[in-house]
Design a protein around this motif. Structure first.
Motif, PDB file in Angstrom:
ATOM      1  N   SER A 194      -5.633   4.918  -4.129  1.00 30.64           N
ATOM      2  CA  SER A 194      -4.825   6.067  -4.545  1.00 30.64           C
ATOM      3  C   SER A 194      -4.318   5.890  -5.980  1.00 30.64           C
ATOM      4  CB  SER A 194      -3.645   6.256  -3.580  1.00 30.64           C
ATOM      5  OG  SER A 194      -2.843   5.081  -3.536  1.00 30.64           O
ATOM      6  N   GLU A 214       0.824  -1.206   0.000  1.00 29.44           N
ATOM      7  CA  GLU A 214       0.000   0.000   0.000  1.00 29.44           C
ATOM      8  C   GLU A 214       0.863   1.262   0.000  1.00 29.44           C
ATOM      9  OE1 GLU A 214      -0.209  -2.425   2.083  1.00 29.44           O
ATOM     10  OE2 GLU A 214      -2.225  -3.297   2.102  1.00 29.44           O
ATOM     11  N   LYS A 269       0.986   4.118  -2.938  1.00 29.14           N
ATOM     12  CA  LYS A 269       0.719   5.539  -2.688  1.00 29.14           C
ATOM     13  C   LYS A 269       1.851   6.413  -3.208  1.00 29.14           C
ATOM     14  CE  LYS A 269      -2.144   4.850   1.439  1.00 29.14           C
ATOM     15  NZ  LYS A 269      -2.233   5.047   2.909  1.00 29.14           N
ATOM     16  N   ALA A 310      -0.702  -2.666  -5.941  1.00 29.66           N
ATOM     17  CA  ALA A 310      -1.767  -2.861  -4.941  1.00 29.66           C
ATOM     18  C   ALA A 310      -3.104  -2.474  -5.573  1.00 29.66           C
ATOM     19  CB  ALA A 310      -1.490  -2.031  -3.696  1.00 29.66           C
ATOM     20  N   TRP A 363      -6.012  -3.046  -4.708  1.00 29.01           N
ATOM     21  CA  TRP A 363      -7.038  -2.673  -3.726  1.00 29.01           C
ATOM     22  C   TRP A 363      -6.840  -1.280  -3.141  1.00 29.01           C
ATOM     23  CZ3 TRP A 363      -3.117  -6.195  -3.062  1.00 29.01           C
ATOM     24  CH2 TRP A 363      -2.141  -5.878  -2.129  1.00 29.01           C
ATOM     25  N   GLU A 364      -5.727  -0.645  -3.435  1.00 24.26           N
ATOM     26  CA  GLU A 364      -5.444   0.691  -2.913  1.00 24.26           C
ATOM     27  C   GLU A 364      -6.006   1.728  -3.895  1.00 24.26           C
ATOM     28  OE1 GLU A 364      -4.554   3.853  -0.909  1.00 24.26           O
ATOM     29  OE2 GLU A 364      -4.177   1.868  -0.050  1.00 24.26           O
TER      30      GLU A 364
END
Length: 1426
Positions: A1415, A1388, A1392, A1410, A1412-1413
């Protein structure tokens, strides 16, 4: 003139009055009048000498001597002047003394002459060095000009020369040693080269030989003269050896030879001189030596080695010299006319022994050849050639030629005739020794002789014989006929030429010539018996091939009669035996007599290839492989099998192939490989040799090479035709064996099945096929393909029911069945797939058969359980199936013992396998039953003991006994391990087991040493590293233990249960005691290991629970809920059945874990129910559980927190608060629990609850000021309340935490920076620009504190501008370096950071890292929207 006289008078007066200055002035005054005044020069020199001006005085005297050379006054002055200067002017002194002596000699004043010379010699001895003394002695030697005047007044010249010789000899040796010592230290210098250079230099300047010669000339003592003659010869010879090649060396060689010959002429018994005189003669024939000279040598030196050779040769039949008329065996006295000095010191006469028999002569000459001598080598070469000792002659002549090269360098002589003679001896011996192995070398030797002596008869014969052996008959006939023309009386050459014509196919011409030669040979009597036998055989051979009809060959008056006549002439002649053997085998049909003939031929001559082949085939038909090997090896050693390069003769491959088969039968695979390779070099298309080579490679473990050999054999099958039809299945079988050894089991099984189609009744094929399937299954077990392993095990057991009945009586069959059954006990998750029907069919149902009676009184295993059929309750099915599998394995190995009763080794292995099967059954029992010896463990001990009785030298058997007795009797176990290591100290398994025993007995030091030794013996043995990890655990080094467990896991097989257990436990313990932000990659391998463990041991509920805990940490909640649900059900059933406190304890833990997993999967109601059940099970008033206080607190805390969170998510806030308060009470004020409670209270929105939240947070900070989460929450609360007083205190605490290096994780550092920026921005309240400035300052502060963390750089990047772009790049660089294994940054955080750069490619990378993140998706949307 009167003026000059007056001046001279004044000068004389000044000298008398010793007024040296006035004298010098007066002398100068005289020189002004008369520059060549002799008297003035003498006075001046005398005055200068007195004034201590020796150099000026010397020059003045020398000037005076030039004015009046014959006047002695000036020379006398020089002599006195030089005497006072010591040894500095010794050379000048010698010159002056000689001149003065000559003046006295001319004036006939002999006494003064002698006095001057004698004083000088004495002065030189006292003041000069040794070399100067030698030069001084020259004045009193005959070469001196004054010697005639001194003769009789000085020592005899011989004595003086002896003094000179002694000094010069000593000084030369000293100088040589000094120069060698100095020059050998030079860079790159070699001692041999330095020695050569120094001696050449010294000898070039030496006068020692001249001195020696003068002593010889002047000495009147014969003994002294002989001594110095010997010294002179040795010195000249040594000087010769160091002289470079050229005219000077030839001159020196002539001197040495003359000196030696002179000594021989006067019959001086100096052996060195006689050796040179003999060995340096270079005649073409031995007969050209003077026989009297040779006999005289034997008289003088009866104990010398050369005497033994000469005397042996002179008394032999091969000697070209007339024999002496002396009684053999008697001593021969020396001639009485010889000088009395020839008598030895004891007064007796020297004697020479004359050998009587050929054996004595050969022994005598062999002893004599120990010393190098060119003449001795020639005599031995001639004698060995006469005896046909070809092997000995070849070795000796090689040595002789090497020695000849050294002598040629030393003496500078060519020795051409000697070299030719030695080369001919060597070449002739090589023609017959291991023919035709050395023919090329022999031909080169003969060609070398013919190059400068084209008419050399021995060379022509030798070349002809070589061409004959190489089957180049035209060339052979040419050379032999040329030799026959040069020597028409040589019947051996004529018969050989005729024989070559027969070999060429001209049998009629050959027959006529041989018939002509036979009467001539017969006339020579006994000496020609061997040649007669050879000629008679060859004549028979011609007759045999002229008429090839069966009647003619069967006739006993034709060729058969000549073969018999040949044997009558020479019973030890081999070829007639071969021909007679063929006659008896093919025509007389008498196989017994034929074999005797062939055997006799091979015994006499290994070159009889035909006899050897027929004899070898006869022995092979009888299965006598030892004799086959013996015959084949004799043929190979004969050298007949391999043709020389360029020869027309074909090679013979069968002896090598026969050797290979014999060695293959003895399992000597490496030798078999060499033999088959040799056969294929001769016959590259020999199918059976390729097959044999492949089988040999397979036996030697060289499987890749075996594959290539078998493939080559299969290529020949396509073109071989019907000759090998029916034999091609064997190549497939061998190839299948090779594939199996290489681990290519699928191909191996396929090939076995192909062979089984053609050979359905071949027992070995069925057994090998079963073994391949079992080995494939075991390999799949080790590599983690458990499903494939079970499938192959089922296939093996099914196939076993279909094999021929005879196969079932073999050891390997039942071992394969047992191994297949054991796979189900290894992979217990597939017990339901066990083919019980097939096993029942194999084992039968007769429980009274003796096969199963082995150890039944101990283990109690019968057919009852194995033959039981039907279904069982779920709670019993697993146990019954496992017992059935284990007992089926045991019964199969018992059958293996029964069928191997007649094979001791197989029986021992069968007991060994049964022992492990029994021990496996013991290991599958519940832990409670394994605490003491069971019937299975007792049976295992009995099995291993029986195996050791049968084969006590097997280290594995002792190791196994040590394992099974480790808990029963540690002393026996230790003895067993030590005995195993005594038999095989490089067994890593045994060292590991010894270490484990030491751990069980508490000896950590010994355990550590044993595990270390196991690691060094086999670094890939996983259990050794596992044991080392256990030692580290016992010593308290958990980090080291975890590293060792991890390494053991990396190298262990997939079937290793203990490795997976300890590895998973160590990783979980690390996770529990480490920060919560560990990377998810750390959990992948433990989960994989536990998954395999569940497949191997599905009933192991503890590790199933551990698997669920790992799934919980990877957010795989569905798997965790499913696993824990099964565990709770199983443990609950166990508790209901047993009501054990241990089961209740496990039930409470599992329920608490299940509640957490259900909460994570959003099953809130179920989570509340499971949590409440866990609280109930772990209540303090329950006396049935064995929970410790710590375990109870953990379970109840987990349950209360889980229930509270579930109630919160169900919006039952008040109940959640109640649950969290209970959790806080259970945890004794745990700060994390308090933070959760504060957050829930704040979320209610009621001021009273928020006040309670503040109070709780303040209490936490009061107890633990460095608790980051509570400080952060308090900061957020103060910020929301706009409580400046609280904010000031919180900011100070946050600043302190941010500056701390301990106890704050990177994510917490990010949160600290975020809260501080929020406080700073909102606290200013002065507009946007000021807020951004303050935020930038806070972000920069984060970077200053933690430049290696990405959050500070990302915050600066979020502010925009040029600094923001560069900060985003820096954040990305820091983040890339901070991911595992170099850092702990998660996916994560990395995503970012990629999303913060504002580039499309980085946004896509963030999504990939990621998904699922959000950003990354947001950043990509912003870039796309522009």
């Amino acid at each position: 003139m009167s003026t000059t006289k007056a001046l001279l008078k004044t000068l004389g007066e000044a000298v008398k009055q010793q007024k040296w200055d006035q004298a010098i002035e007066a002398a100068n005054d005289v020189f002004q009048k008369d520059t060549k005044n002799y008297t003035a020069h003498v006075f001046l020199a005398f005055a200068l000498d007195k004034k201590n001006k020796p150099n000026e005085a010397e020059a003045t005297y020398l000037t005076a001597t030039t004015i009046k050379p014959t006047d002695g006054q000036a020379w006398q002055g020089l002599v006195k002047l030089y005497q006072r200067q010591g040894g500095k002017k010794l050379k000048q002194y010698q010159h002056a003394a000689l001149k003065l002596a000559e003046i006295y000699r001319d004036s006939n004043d002999i006494p003064k002459c002698a006095d001057v010379v004698t004083k000088f010699v004495d002065y030189a001895r006292a003041q000069g060095d040794r070399q100067q003394y030698v030069e001084a002695l020259d004045l009193i030697l005959p070469e001196s000009p004054v010697y005639p005047a001194l003769e009789g007044r000085v020592p005899h010249p011989a004595k003086t020369y002896e003094i000179q010789a002694q000094i010069v000899e000593t000084e030369e040796k000293k100088r040589i040693n000094i120069l060698i010592g100095e020059r050998r230290t030079r860079i790159g210098a070699r001692v041999s080269e330095v020695t050569l250079e120094v001696k050449r230099e010294v000898y070039h300047q030496s006068r020692l030989s001249y001195v020696f010669q003068q002593i010889i000339n002047w000495s009147v003592d014969d003994e002294v003269r002989r001594t110095y003659e010997e010294k002179l010869l040795k010195y000249c010879y040594e000087r010769l050896t160091f002289w470079p090649a050229g005219e000077q060396k030839e001159h020196e060689a002539a001197i040495v030879q003359k000196l030696a010959n002179d000594m021989v002429i006067i019959k001086h018994p100096f052996k060195f001189a006689w050796d040179i005189a003999i060995n340096w003669q270079d005649h073409k024939e031995i007969s050209q030596w003077d026989v009297n000279f040779l006999r005289q040598y034997c008289v003088f030196f009866p104990d010398s080695d050369l005497n033994r050779v000469i005397m042996g040769f002179l008394t032999s039949a091969v000697s070209p010299f007339p024999q002496e008329t002396v009684q053999k065996g008697e001593p021969t006295p020396t001639d009485e006319s010889e000088d009395e000095s020839l008598d030895d010191e004891d007064g007796g006469a020297r004697t020479t022994y004359i050998p009587i028999t050929e054996e004595d002569r050969l022994l005598m000459m062999t002893e004599g050849i120990g010393t190098d001598s060119l003449f001795a080598y020639r005599l031995m070469g001639e004698y060995y050639q006469y005896l046909e000792e070809n092997e000995s002659n070849s070795e000796l002549m090689r040595k002789a030629l090497g020695y000849l090269k050294l002598e040629r360098v030393k003496a500078g002589l060519s020795f051409q005739n000697t070299e030719d003679a030695l080369s001919l001896y060597l070449g002739t011996s090589l023609v017959f020794y291991q023919s035709p192995r050395y023919h090329q070398e022999a031909k080169a030797l003969f060609d070398g002789v013919l190059a400068h002596d084209a008419s050399s008869t021995p060379a022509l014969i030798g070349v002809g014989l070589i061409y004959e052996e190489e089957e180049d008959y035209d060339e052979a006939i040419d050379f032999l006929e040329r030799a026959a023309k040069r020597d028409p009386d040589n019947l051996r050459v004529r018969t050989e030429a005729a024989w070559v014509k027969a070999l060429k196919g001209d049998f009629d011409i050959s027959r006529a010539e041989l018939e002509y030669c036979i009467p001539l040979i017969a006339k020579r009597g006994q000496l020609a018996k061997e040649l007669l036998a050879q000629t008679q055989y060859r004549l028979g051979y011609c007759i045999w091939n002229i008429d090839t009809s069966k009647a003619a060959r069967k006739s006993r008056t034709g060729a058969y009669a000549y073969f018999l006549d040949s044997l009558k002439s020479n019973l030890n002649y081999a070829p007639p035996y071969t021909s007679l053997g063929i006659y008896y085998a093919d025509y007389a049909k008498d196989k017994k007599r034929a074999r005797r003939c062939f055997q006799k031929a091979v015994e006499l001559s290994p070159s009889e290839v035909v006899s050897a082949e027929r004899l070898a085939r006869s022995f092979a038909d009888d299965g006598d492989w030892d004799r086959v090997e013996l015959v084949a090896q004799r043929v190979v050693d004969s050298g007949k099998v391999k043709p020389p390069p360029g020869s027309k003769r074909k090679g013979i491959s069968w002896p090598f192939a026969a050797l290979g088969v014999a060695e293959l039968n003895k399992q000597d695979y490496h030798k078999a490989i060499v033999s088959f390779q040799a056969a294929l070099r001769v016959s590259p298309n020999d199918y059976h040799s390729w097959v044999g080579l492949g089988e040999s490679y397979h036996g030697a473990g060289r499987y890749t090479a075996a594959t290539k050999a078998i493939i080559n054999a299969q290529k020949l099958e396509e073109t071989a035709g019907p000759t090998i039809k029916g034999e091609t299945w064997f190549t497939k079988f061998i190839l299948a064996d090779v594939k199996r050894e290489l681990g290519d089991f699928d191909d191996a099984i396929s090939l076995y099945r192909q062979v089984a189609v053609d050979r359905p009744d071949e027992e070995g094929v069925a057994t090998a096929s079963m073994q391949a399937m079992v080995e494939n299954a075991l390999d799949s077990l080790e590599t983690g393909f458990f499903g494939n392993a079970i499938s192959l095990a089922i296939e093996t057991l099914t196939f076993a029911t279909k094999v021929p009945a005879a196969v079932k009586d073999t050891f390997n069959f039942w071992r394969s069945v047992g191994d297949a059954c054991s796979l189900f006990s290894s992979i217990q998750s597939r017990l339901s797939d066990f083919p019980a029907d097939a096993v029942r069919l194999l084992i039968g149902n007769d429980d009274t058969t003796p096969e199963y009676e082995v150890l039944r009184d101990i283990d109690g295993v019968s057919l009852e359980i194995v033959t039981t059929s039907g279904t069982f309750p779920d709670d019993e099915a697993v146990g019954v199936e496992l017992t059935k599998v284990l007992q089926a394995t045991i019964l199969a190995h018992k059958r293996a013992i029964h069928v191997s009763a007649n094979d001791v080794h197989a029986k021992a292995v069968a007991y060994y396998n049964l022992g492990w099967a029994e021990y496996r059954a013991h290991g599958c029992l519940p832990m409670s039953l394994r605490k003491k010896a069971t019937r299975y463990s007792k049976a295992a001990v009995a099995c291993f003991k029986r195996a050791i009785e049968l084969e006590a030298g097997n280290s594995e058997f002792w190791n196994a006994l040590g394992v099974v007795t480790s808990e029963i009797n540690p002393a026996v176990s230790q003895h067993s391990f030590v005995r195993s290591l005594h038999l095989n100290e490089r067994s890593a398994h045994t060292w590991t087991n010894l270490g484990t025993l030491a751990l069980l007995q508490g000896d950590v030091s010994l355990a550590n040493d044993a595990f270390t030794r196991a690691q060094s013996t086999d670094p890939d043995h996983a259990n050794a590293w596992l044991g080392q990890g256990l030692v580290a655990l016992l010593l308290g080094d958990r980090k080291e233990a975890r590293g060792l467990f991890t390494h053991a896991m990396d190298i262990a097989e997939s079937s290793s249960v203990v490795t997976k257990r300890h590895y998973a436990l160590s990783v979980f313990d690390h996770l529990v005691t480490s920060p919560s932000d560990q990377p998810i990659t750390l959990l992948v391998q433990p989960i994989f290991a536990l998954s395999q463990l569940q497949a191997l041991r599905p009933q192991d509920l503890v590790y199933g629970n551990l698997t669920a805990l790992f799934h919980e940490r990877t957010n795989e909640t569905s798997r965790s809920v499913a696993t824990l649900g099964k565990i709770c059900l199983a443990v609950g059933d166990d508790y209901e059945a047993t009501e054990s406190s241990e089961a209740l304890k496990h039930f409470a833990m599992a329920q608490a874990d299940l509640a957490r997993s259900q909460l994570a999967s959003s099953s809130y109601a179920e989570a509340i129910e499971s949590g409440e059940f866990a609280i109930h099970l772990s209540s303090e008033d329950g006396s049935d559980n064995e929970l410790t206080a710590e375990e109870r607190n953990k379970i109840r805390l987990s349950a209360h927190v889980t229930i509270g969170l579930a109630q919160y998510y169900l919006e039952d806030v008040n109940s959640a608060v109640t649950s969290f308060k209970a959790a806080l009470k259970e945890s004794d004020g745990n700060p994390d629990t308090a933070c959760v409670l504060a957050q829930v209270l704040w979320a209610t929105g009621e001021e009273s609850n928020r006040e309670k939240a503040r109070d709780i947070l303040f209490e936490v900070i009061e107890k633990d000021p460095h608790h980051v989460q509570s400080v952060l929450l308090l900061g957020v609360v103060a910020l929301l309340d706009n409580d400046e007083e609280s904010l000031e205190a919180v900011v100070q605490e946050l600043q302190g935490l941010r500056a701390s290096d301990e106890g704050v994780t990177p994510p917490e550092q990010s949160q600290l920076g975020e809260v501080l920026r929020a406080i700073a921005i909102l606290g200013e309240g002065k507009g946007t620009s000021v807020g951004e400035f303050v935020a930038a300052i806070q972000a920069q502060t984060d970077v200053m504190f933690y430049p290696y963390l990405p959050h500070g750089w990302s915050d600066i990047a979020a502010l925009g501008g040029e600094e923001g772009e560069s900060a985003a790049e820096m954040a990305l660089r820091v983040a890339v370096k901070g991911i595992p294994p170099r850092g702990d940054l998660g996916a994560e955080g990395l995503a970012k950071t990629y999303a913060g750069t504002g580039r499309a490619v980085d946004a896509q990378t963030a999504i990939m890292v990621a998904p699922w993140e959000k950003s990354g998706w947001v950043a990509l949307a912003e870039v796309v929207s522009g």
